[in-house]
Scaffold this motif. Sequence first.
Motif, PDB file in Angstrom:
ATOM      1  N   ASP A   2       1.002  -1.132  -0.057  1.00 52.18           N
ATOM      2  CA  ASP A   2       0.042   0.050   0.023  1.00 52.18           C
ATOM      3  C   ASP A   2       0.661   1.249  -0.069  1.00 52.18           C
ATOM      4  O   ASP A   2       0.423   2.307  -0.401  1.00 52.18           O
ATOM      5  N   ALA A   3       2.058   1.145   0.633  1.00 51.18           N
ATOM      6  CA  ALA A   3       3.135   2.214   0.608  1.00 51.18           C
ATOM      7  C   ALA A   3       4.242   1.478   0.640  1.00 51.18           C
ATOM      8  O   ALA A   3       4.567   0.877   1.186  1.00 51.18           O
ATOM      9  N   VAL A   4       5.356   2.564  -0.050  1.00 54.24           N
ATOM     10  CA  VAL A   4       6.600   2.055  -0.181  1.00 54.24           C
ATOM     11  C   VAL A   4       7.517   3.202   0.305  1.00 54.24           C
ATOM     12  O   VAL A   4       7.178   4.263  -0.296  1.00 54.24           O
ATOM     13  N   ILE A   5       8.367   2.875   1.186  1.00 60.98           N
ATOM     14  CA  ILE A   5       9.457   3.888   1.508  1.00 60.98           C
ATOM     15  C   ILE A   5      10.908   3.749   0.854  1.00 60.98           C
ATOM     16  O   ILE A   5      11.297   2.696   1.032  1.00 60.98           O
ATOM     17  N   GLY A   6      11.462   4.601   0.227  1.00 61.62           N
ATOM     18  CA  GLY A   6      12.880   4.795  -0.244  1.00 61.62           C
ATOM     19  C   GLY A   6      13.590   4.731   1.052  1.00 61.62           C
ATOM     20  O   GLY A   6      13.686   6.116   1.470  1.00 61.62           O
ATOM     21  N   SER A   7      14.206   3.919   1.687  1.00 61.88           N
ATOM     22  CA  SER A   7      14.921   3.854   2.873  1.00 61.88           C
ATOM     23  C   SER A   7      16.426   3.830   2.742  1.00 61.88           C
ATOM     24  O   SER A   7      17.053   3.115   1.906  1.00 61.88           O
ATOM     25  N   ARG A   8      17.151   4.791   3.352  1.00 65.55           N
ATOM     26  CA  ARG A   8      18.426   4.908   3.779  1.00 65.55           C
ATOM     27  C   ARG A   8      19.124   3.841   4.779  1.00 65.55           C
ATOM     28  O   ARG A   8      20.173   3.657   4.542  1.00 65.55           O
ATOM     29  N   TYR A   9      18.155   3.297   5.588  1.00 67.50           N
ATOM     30  CA  TYR A   9      18.701   2.529   6.733  1.00 67.50           C
ATOM     31  C   TYR A   9      18.164   0.940   6.664  1.00 67.50           C
ATOM     32  O   TYR A   9      18.375   0.423   7.644  1.00 67.50           O
ATOM     33  N   VAL A  10      18.036   0.542   5.582  1.00 72.45           N
ATOM     34  CA  VAL A  10      18.037  -0.808   5.379  1.00 72.45           C
ATOM     35  C   VAL A  10      18.973  -1.359   4.554  1.00 72.45           C
ATOM     36  O   VAL A  10      19.751  -0.612   3.902  1.00 72.45           O
ATOM     37  N   PRO A  11      19.297  -2.675   4.531  1.00 73.54           N
ATOM     38  CA  PRO A  11      20.504  -3.289   3.723  1.00 73.54           C
ATOM     39  C   PRO A  11      20.657  -2.922   2.295  1.00 73.54           C
ATOM     40  O   PRO A  11      19.394  -2.826   1.535  1.00 73.54           O
ATOM     41  N   GLY A  12      21.582  -2.216   1.947  1.00 71.67           N
ATOM     42  CA  GLY A  12      21.455  -1.615   0.461  1.00 71.67           C
ATOM     43  C   GLY A  12      21.357  -0.123   0.513  1.00 71.67           C
ATOM     44  O   GLY A  12      21.718   0.655  -0.733  1.00 71.67           O
ATOM     45  N   GLY A  13      20.830   0.533   1.351  1.00 70.15           N
ATOM     46  CA  GLY A  13      20.655   1.764   1.561  1.00 70.15           C
ATOM     47  C   GLY A  13      21.947   2.737   2.049  1.00 70.15           C
ATOM     48  O   GLY A  13      22.532   2.047   2.745  1.00 70.15           O
ATOM     49  N   LYS A  14      21.938   3.765   1.707  1.00 68.62           N
ATOM     50  CA  LYS A  14      23.222   4.639   1.861  1.00 68.62           C
ATOM     51  C   LYS A  14      22.853   6.049   1.785  1.00 68.62           C
ATOM     52  O   LYS A  14      22.047   6.459   1.090  1.00 68.62           O
ATOM     53  N   VAL A  15      23.916   6.899   2.495  1.00 67.21           N
ATOM     54  CA  VAL A  15      23.422   8.204   2.637  1.00 67.21           C
ATOM     55  C   VAL A  15      25.011   8.774   1.927  1.00 67.21           C
ATOM     56  O   VAL A  15      26.323   8.289   2.325  1.00 67.21           O
ATOM     57  N   VAL A  16      24.886   9.718   1.027  1.00 66.57           N
ATOM     58  CA  VAL A  16      26.183  10.219   0.415  1.00 66.57           C
ATOM     59  C   VAL A  16      26.424  11.778   0.747  1.00 66.57           C
ATOM     60  O   VAL A  16      25.445  12.485   0.534  1.00 66.57           O
ATOM     61  N   ASN A  17      27.498  12.022   1.196  1.00 68.74           N
ATOM     62  CA  ASN A  17      27.884  13.598   1.245  1.00 68.74           C
ATOM     63  C   ASN A  17      27.328  14.405   2.430  1.00 68.74           C
ATOM     64  O   ASN A  17      26.953  15.463   2.312  1.00 68.74           O
ATOM     65  N   TRP A  18      26.591  13.603   3.465  1.00 68.73           N
ATOM     66  CA  TRP A  18      25.788  14.109   4.462  1.00 68.73           C
ATOM     67  C   TRP A  18      26.849  14.600   5.748  1.00 68.73           C
ATOM     68  O   TRP A  18      27.692  13.816   5.984  1.00 68.73           O
ATOM     69  N   PRO A  19      26.601  15.712   6.220  1.00 69.40           N
ATOM     70  CA  PRO A  19      27.707  16.245   7.331  1.00 69.40           C
ATOM     71  C   PRO A  19      27.117  15.152   8.724  1.00 69.40           C
ATOM     72  O   PRO A  19      26.100  14.733   8.543  1.00 69.40           O
TER      73      PRO A  19
END
Length: 271
Positions: free
Chosen positions: A138-155
Amino acid sequence: MTAHPDTTEADTDSRGEDRSDVYPRIGRVVVIIPTYNESENVAQIVERVRASVPAAHVLIADDNSPDGTGDIADGLAEADKRVHVLHRAGKEGLGMAYLAGFAWARQQRFDVVVEMDADGSHAPEQLTRLLDALGDADAVIGSRYVPGGKVVNWPMHRLLLSRGGSLYTRILLGVPVRDNTAGYRAYRLTALDAFDLDSVASAGYCFQIDLTWRAVKAGLRVVEVPITFSERERGASKMGGPIVREALLRVGSWGVRHRARQLSALFGRGK
């Protein structure tokens, strides 16, 4: 601007109506992009969305940006029939812009709404991950914090704030989602019917926590897919102290009421 392919015979239904904007298994999709002073980014992000998922429409919800973002958006809409502009009276916050976009999408008979930032932090090239997953959700969240997710260039302070906000929400509200504050997400409009959207007053990124919690309480199927989140390269971030304070206060208040109801139910059963 990337042009949409011409409609072919395979893209029409038995009545000859254009069906080339129907995404497999989920229907008509509109990507809502709220803007305020995003003149450096809006054209590029729209072009990337249209190239990534040609079937998708784009709705730019502009809060009367003084830097001319709305005028640029109008030009994009004139050049592409699947780009639309919702001009709003002024800056009311992310939540109000999305609610206005949801209402517009309902009026235009879309089946799916996607939330996406204008600054390029959400990669349109990963949009198909969300849409494909929505076939069974019903809803899908693009997640930074599940396996495979990541954050680039954030302080580091921004990363700690984001991770801390999600953990704070999971503890207080019991929401089984790893990235509660994520802004890259897709909803079926039928799922939003399960919410009392008229009662949503959250303005900043707390809006995302609010909708996530409502979805979980409504018993909807919410899934997370991994994405890569990149810090904006152009323009100024809208994140500030008032937005963080709003989230802390609202989630804290919701959490207290949630736990009180749980205790009341527990002791009520024990009588």
